[in-house]
Design an enzyme around this catalytic site. Sequence first.
Site, mmCIF file in Angstrom:
data_model
loop_
_atom_site.group_PDB
_atom_site.id
_atom_site.type_symbol
_atom_site.label_atom_id
_atom_site.label_comp_id
_atom_site.label_asym_id
_atom_site.label_seq_id
_atom_site.Cartn_x
_atom_site.Cartn_y
_atom_site.Cartn_z
ATOM 1 C CB SER A 12 -0.881 0.012 1.253
ATOM 2 O OG SER A 12 -1.478 1.274 1.466
ATOM 3 C CE1 TYR A 64 -3.530 -2.427 5.003
ATOM 4 C CE2 TYR A 64 -3.176 -0.142 4.336
ATOM 5 C CZ TYR A 64 -3.428 -1.461 4.008
ATOM 6 O OH TYR A 64 -3.573 -1.830 2.696
#
Length: 241
Positions: free
Chosen positions: A138, A151
């Site tokens: 990501s 995350y």
Amino acid sequence: MSNIIITGASRGIGRAIALALADKNNNIVLNCVQNKDLLAQVQQDIIKMGGNAKMDIGDVGCYNNVENLVACMHHFYGDVDILINNAGISAIGLLQDTTPLEWHHTFHVNVHAIYNCCRLCIPDMIKKKSGRIINISSVWGNVGASCEVAYSAAKGAVNAMTKALAKELAPSNIQVNAIACGAIDTEMNNHLNDDEKKSLADEIPVGRMGKPEEIGKFVKQLCNSPSYLTGQIITIDGGWT
């Protein structure tokens, strides 16, 4: 003929990758943790497209489950040629509100799973002096995101693993790369309402969220990219970051 493992393949980006790679020359073992019916539909779609596919259900954050996953590949198709580490979860909230259990679970799914899969698939690749590992990461692993510290930290670890492992495996002609995805229109972003999605799209230079199929198409390109391409974190985010 390539033997391919795809984790987290029942929906979203994983499903799109699986369908992009559906081909008579590819044998695919699909994995997910619990969505057996959805995974079975992906399997049937691949078969309808002329490809070959088998299913495996299990949490790849657990080492013994990955042993079963790799054993499935060996039983039906042979050695692993391509490993696509797609399984992942998001984690949203302030760091001080993130419990130790939530923190560890985020790393269990996003990081430990990649370690397990790589450790058990690499021997096949080393034996043949050939292989590809593609990690789905990501943009938050590159730049971090407020209210997504767990995350971001996990995806940052994925990026560091990718770079280090690429150097380790390059002498064995094994390429390791990661795709740092931006805002992709999947269920992972279902916590956003329509207005929030519109505001997000307005922040992205191309004016929209990405499509899972675009990631699938790019993964297919990476599977056939020059062997000199390794150790890269390739961002695909519409110019967002």
